[in-house]
Design an enzyme around this catalytic site. Sequence first.
Site, PDB file in Angstrom:
ATOM      1  CE1 TYR A 105       0.631  72.884 -31.837  1.00 13.76           C
ATOM      2  CE2 TYR A 105       1.306  70.587 -31.688  1.00 13.76           C
ATOM      3  CZ  TYR A 105       1.253  71.783 -32.384  1.00 13.76           C
ATOM      4  OH  TYR A 105       1.806  71.860 -33.642  1.00 13.76           O
ATOM      5  CE  LYS A 157      -5.758  71.445 -30.908  1.00 11.85           C
ATOM      6  NZ  LYS A 157      -4.847  70.320 -30.941  1.00 11.85           N
ATOM      7  N   PRO A 213      -4.922  78.226 -38.787  1.00 12.69           N
ATOM      8  CG  PRO A 213      -3.351  78.490 -40.502  1.00 12.69           C
ATOM      9  CD  PRO A 213      -4.615  79.074 -39.963  1.00 12.69           C
ATOM     10  CE1 TYR A 258       3.763  74.918 -33.598  1.00  9.08           C
ATOM     11  CE2 TYR A 258       2.378  76.611 -34.581  1.00  9.08           C
ATOM     12  CZ  TYR A 258       2.618  75.289 -34.283  1.00  9.08           C
ATOM     13  OH  TYR A 258       1.697  74.332 -34.649  1.00  9.08           O
ATOM     14  CG  HIS A 315       7.372  65.534 -33.953  1.00  6.07           C
ATOM     15  ND1 HIS A 315       7.694  66.761 -34.481  1.00  6.07           N
ATOM     16  CD2 HIS A 315       7.934  64.620 -34.771  1.00  6.07           C
ATOM     17  CE1 HIS A 315       8.428  66.597 -35.572  1.00  6.07           C
ATOM     18  NE2 HIS A 315       8.579  65.309 -35.770  1.00  6.07           N
TER      19      HIS A 315
HETATM   20  C1  PHB Z   1       1.838  71.925 -41.238  1.00  6.13           C
HETATM   21  O1  PHB Z   1       2.748  71.095 -41.096  1.00  6.13           O
HETATM   22  O2  PHB Z   1       1.332  72.154 -42.367  1.00  6.13           O
HETATM   23  C2  PHB Z   1       1.364  72.687 -40.065  1.00  6.13           C
HETATM   24  C3  PHB Z   1       1.925  72.435 -38.827  1.00  6.13           C
HETATM   25  C4  PHB Z   1       1.494  73.140 -37.713  1.00  6.13           C
HETATM   26  C5  PHB Z   1       0.506  74.091 -37.853  1.00  6.13           C
HETATM   27  C6  PHB Z   1      -0.068  74.335 -39.083  1.00  6.13           C
HETATM   28  C7  PHB Z   1       0.359  73.632 -40.193  1.00  6.13           C
HETATM   29  O3  PHB Z   1       0.105  74.785 -36.760  1.00  6.13           O
END
Ligand code: PHB
Length: 390
Positions: free
Chosen positions: A384, A296, A292, A201, A72
């Site tokens: 990120y 990280k 989460p 997000y 990505h």
């Molecule tokens: C996930 O795909 O489980 C995932 C992706 C991004 C995050 C947390 C979990 O910030």
Amino acid sequence: MRTQVGIVGAGPAGLTLAQLLHREGIESVVLEDRSREYVEQRIRAGVLEQGTVDLLVAAGVGDRLRREGLVHHGIELQFDGERHRIPLSDLTGGRTIVIYGQTEVVKDLVRARLEADLPLLFEAADVTVSDLDSERPRISFTHASRAHELECDVIAGCDGFHGVCRPSIPAGVLREYSREYPFGWLGILAAVAPSNDELIYAHHERGFALLSLRSPELCRLYIQCRPDEDLAAWSDERIWAELQLRLGLKGWTLAEGPVLEKGVTGMRSFVVEPMRYGRLFLAGDAAHIVPPTGAKGLNLALHDVRVLAEALVSWYETGSSALLDAYSEASLQRVWRAEHFSWWMTQMLHRSDGGDDFGLKLQLSQLRYVTTSTAAATSLAENYVGLEQV
Ligand code: PHB
Ligand code: APR
């Protein structure tokens, strides 16, 4: 029994450390209290930084990751009914992230270890570590109903947040830093093609939501909930309805499908310092936890064991403990950067109870800034994808 490095825990940290040491000719024994099936099925996050991918490839366990991992180049932030793209690669000199489930990383590492016929003991019960401040630390455990004792040069505590290694360090040695958040994530894995190519997000008045994925046929989705949320109150229909509300946009629909798995996770920030006591070295979740939101946890665990493996190689090759002595401080630099980033993403995106309008206005202002200023977007992007130097 005797080995050079005794490793407690077969999560990503313990298994990667064992693999890195094996490549350098250093022996280890990995002890895991759960079964192979349990460890390989436990659903966790799935965003790998480029440095993490490079490490796994260099360690010889990156073939399937390179074939099946989804590269990505950006993520999206959604707020106020609009979606804004953060072009991660454009802002970081071409760096990328790879979507590949932590469970898949674990499966690849377990297979490599077993195919090389190296010691990895599942269902090792009653693990205790002792003589940590001596030159011969020991691990005792029960396996297949027999009691064993393993004498080591050093022990790596890779046994996660609830493991036995950290609590075996005498009181007064470690300092703990922590923050609890008044919310959790309710996550589902769904058998449906992702409705968006990139992660979304979403900041929403009903609470945070995240659209992620595992493959072209599998979606991973989350909604902010209470930390003690009762899953029984959440039918699949209710979860989809809430996701539709929080992720929905005019002209875009979130495709629904069968829910394969669901669960609630609490969120906390936690660090212990130092990450060492005598001949015991802590790595990964045993030493630190991040919420989460910044994706990280796994990346940090793998960074720890990379630093630890290099230090052990240097110690065995030269007899100098300089790098081992520097391990804790070197790892903690990156740990604290990730702690800050994860806390920052969390407080920017989650709704706090109690109708704090001032807080809400600050969040929206921050989101607007991050999506309109190249400087602010670059700061998010470089954290990120993972900073090269911390
Ligand atoms: C996930 O795909 O489980 C995932 C992706 C991004 C995050 C947390 C979990 O910030
Ligand atoms: N004896 C042996 N093994 C143990 C013990 C014990 N007493 N206690 C825990 N374990 C095992 C757990 O069953 C688990 O398999 O240690 C392992 C720790 O693995 P993780 O919790 O996955 O931690 P880590 O390897 O540090 O990886 C960190 O995992 O929790 C996620 O988000 C986190 O992605 C991050 C990553």
